[in-house]
Structure formats: C-alpha cells, structure tokens
Design an enzyme around this catalytic site. Structure first.
Site: not given
Ligand code: S3P
Length: 431
Positions: A25, A317
């Site tokens: 993702k 996550d």
């Molecule tokens: C992500 C970073 C994380 C994660 C999110 C995806 C990313 O969030 O929890 O599901 O793709 O950079 P944060 O950057 O807010 O910690």
C-alpha cells in the site's frame, strides 16, 4: 451508505500454503502519485488492490492525470503530466485514506490552483496539523475544520524549508519531500526517528536526487521525474496477518513470494523470529531500490515481546495483529510509546482492548499502549471492526485459536487494504 457485512471465523488446526500478496500500500500510493507528476508514462504491475490506493488514483484523475487500470492483472498505466496538474472541478475524495490526503497535499500545495480534500467519517476525525503547519511555512494557504479534514488548499509557489518534524511520520516526511520537489530551493526534513523510507526510495526510482545524512533528508526543487516500469512488491503489513496466523500453530508452513523486505518495514520479521517463529529468506533482490524476497515460515512456540520506543513506530501497522495473538504467547506482549494508534482509522488501542475483552482475555489499557498477559485461552465472540481494516483482519487471526466461532461485524472494512483477505485466509487454514 456502505452495506455492513459480517464474517464468521471458525477455529483452525493449522496454516499451510503459499500466498502472493497484492502490492504494498505504501509503495503503491507513492508510485501512483509520482507517476502522475512524471514526464512520461509509467507501468505499475501488482498495484495494491485496496480501496485506499484506488482513492489515490481517483484523486489523480480529478487533477487531470490519465491512467488505465487492468483490474484482472492489477496493472495500472499512468500517463504523467509533469509537475503542473490541472485544477479539479470536484473535491478530491480521499475516502478512508490518510496516506492519500497527507501525501497528496504536498503536491497540490505547489500547484497554481485551489483544491479541496475530503474524506469519510473516520478520515474526517484524523489530525492534519502535522501537514498543515509545515506546508503553511512553505507558503501554502490551508484552511481546515480545526486542523481536521476537509482541507481547502490554495496552492502557490512554494519555498524550501528546513524542518524538524516534531512527530515520527513517514506520511508527513513524504508530503514534505513531494512539496520540496515543487519548491524553490533545497528543503531539508529531519525526522525524530527513522521511519519507512519508501518516499525517498520511490523519488530516486523516478530519477530525483536526494541526500540523506543521519535522520535528515534533503531534496532540491525543480527536478523532473522519469516514468518507471515496476512490479510492486507484496504488502508486508498485509502479510503480517498470515505470518501471525502461522505463528499460532507450531509446525505450520507458509511461503510468501515477492514480498517487500525493505529494512525500514521488516522489523516485524525480526520480532516474530525473536518470539520463536522460524523465518528463512530463500531469495532476495533489489527492484527500483526496494528489497524484495521470498520467505518461508514455520510455526513454533511463541515467547513474548515488549514493543516500545523506535519499535512502536516501526511496527505501527502490525501492532493490532501482534496484540491480537498476544494471549496465545507464553509471556504476553506489552506495547508502549504507541499513542499514534489512537488516531489511526479507529482508536486502535481501544478497539483491540474491547475485542480482546469480549474474547475473554485479560488486558491492561494504557494511554500509549497496552499489556496483554500470555498463556490465556480465548473464546469465540461477536466483535466489531470499528470500521478499521486492520482491526477486522487482526481479530480474524485471533479467532483461529479461540474456542468456538467468532463473528466479525463490519468485516468489509478489510477491503481498505486487502479485499481478498478473508478468502485467502480460508484457503490457508486447515480444519
Ligand atoms: C504510512 C505510514 C504510517 C502508517 C500508514 C502508512 C506510509 O503512518 O501507519 O499506514 O505509507 O507512509 P504515519 O506516517 O502517519 O505514521
């Protein structure tokens, strides 16, 4: 209105098989956004099948980027239109996706038009000051609902900043790198902890130059991006559910080919190995700067873990599923320094605690985490996903070793990151 679905999960005896995960993702969002502002066409194979990454594509289309999606093969071809996008005639609907709103805000802030970014009920509750503050320092004018969506972003010619992030967030870092690419001068972003580096890796893959020194990363504005052809590696955070399912059954066997193994994401593998799971890497290569490999997993007895400090950010996550299987470990799992979990798609600490208690577990809740003692037996129960994909999937895994059936209400939220999750889990479990 979305229709609510429930899924029944019955206890299993074992987990066995091979599973190829849809594209990661985090990588899919970044590749799609950079492909949109590149100067050429990009071809992205194994694009994430989740609704969140579809939200990113929808927003890009509203900004004048054309793309085609071959659903059967999960290939997305994007015709980049360079840095200048076109003014949207509709609001940019980010759905449930915090990544879309936070990262894309860095790109729309540097355009010569205004955009409105909206989200669903859950996203509308999530904090956006973390991007509003630095983007405003760069010259964007942003209004919001008390630092929550919707965001009204009046784009402008951005100026570079030297910014020390108060919070460890890869989404914010990426937002600022994207804005830095559009800004005049050299932007320097310093993070309090090393977070996932897919933004940096993806920018380099599209031809941008960046420099990293310790926790700071520098990007010069005005660089042009090339298109890429890539096969996106399998999502490690989705794989976490199957890894934890395998971890519940000594002797279980699982093979995961073409899996993302980026060291800033792979802490989960180390923690599971420290807890007793056997994981061997049977093949590894680098694709567009991302490490990708095939792993083989064999279940064993699980000890326990303390997840705190930098680990809390590295595993943010994966904590829901680790906490959900914690009662089955020998020493339990303690999570601290993870206050961010309270402002994810749901208040994940509260959701985990509520569901574990419904399954009969003892659990201690803290403002920044929780403690789940080990050696507990769980019973099947009627649970809620709290509209959160990772909660729905985490408790489907916990249900595999419970006594009796578990019903998960709101199970459709799994489609946010992994629509085929329940089907795939059923194919892997032995009863
Ligand atoms: C992500 C970073 C994380 C994660 C999110 C995806 C990313 O969030 O929890 O599901 O793709 O950079 P944060 O950057 O807010 O910690």
């Amino acid at each position: 209105m979305k229709s609510e679905s429930q899924v029944v999960v019955r206890p299993a005896l074992d987990v066995r098989g091979t599973v190829s995960l849809p594209g990661d993702k985090s990588v899919s969002h970044r590749y799609a956004m950079l492909a949109g502002i590149a100067e050429a066409r990009s071809r992205l194979e194994n694009y994430s099948t989740g609704a969140d990454c579809a939200s990113t594509l929808r927003c890009l289309r509203a900004l004048g980027v054309s793309w085609e999606h071959n659903g059967a093969a999960n290939v997305v071809e994007v015709q980049g239109r360079g840095m200048a996008l076109s003014a949207p005639t509709i609001s940019l609907d980010c759905g449930n996706s915090g990544s879309t709103m936070r990262m894309l805000s860095g790109i729309v802030a540097g355009q010569n038009f205004s955009s409105e970014m909206i989200g669903d009920e859950s996203l509308s509750r999530r904090p956006m000051a973390r991007v509003i503050t630095p983007l405003t320092l760069m010259g964007a004018r942003i209004t919001s609902n008390d630092a929550r969506p919707p965001l009204h972003i009046e784009g402008s010619a951005l100026k570079a900043i030297d910014y020390k992030m108060p919070l460890a967030s890869a989404q914010v870092k990426t937002c600022l790198l994207f804005a830095g690419l559009l800004a005049d001068g050299e932007t320097v972003i310093e993070e309090p902890l090393r977070t996932r580096d897919h933004g940096e890796v993806a920018l380099r893959a599209f031809g941008a130059k960046l420099e990293r020194k310790n926790n700071a990363v520098k990007i010069r504005g005005g660089q042009r991006l090339l298109g890429i052809e890539a096969r996106i590696p399998g999502d490690l955070s989705s794989a976490a559910f199957f890894l934890c399912a395998a971890a519940l059954f000594p002797g279980s066997q699982l093979t995961l080919p073409h899996l993302l193994m980026n060291p800033t994401r792979a802490r989960l593998l180390e923690v599971l190995m420290q807890m007793g799971l056997n994981i061997s890497v049977v093949q590894m290569e680098e694709i567009h700067g991302e490490m990708v490999g095939t792993i083989q997993v064999t279940g064993a007895r699980l000890t326990g873990a303390v997840i705190a400090g930098a680990d809390a950010a590295a595993l943010i996550d994966e904590i829901p599923v680790l906490a959900a299987i914690a009662p089955y470990t020998e020493q339990g799992i303690e999570v601290r320094d993870a206050k961010e979990l309270r402002v994810k798609e749901s208040d994940r600490i509260a959701a985990i605690v509520a569901n574990l208690k419904l399954m009969g577990a003892q659990v201690e809740e803290h403002e920044d985490g929780l403690r789940v003692p080990g050696c507990q037996n769980l019973r099947g129960a009627e649970l809620d996903s709290f509209g959160d994909h990772r909660i729905a999937m985490a408790f489907a895994v916990a249900a595999l070793r419970a006594k009796g059936e578990t019903i998960i209400h709101g199970a459709e939220s799994a489609a946010i990151s992994y629509p085929a999750f329940f089907e795939t889990l059923e194919q892997l479990v032995v009863r």
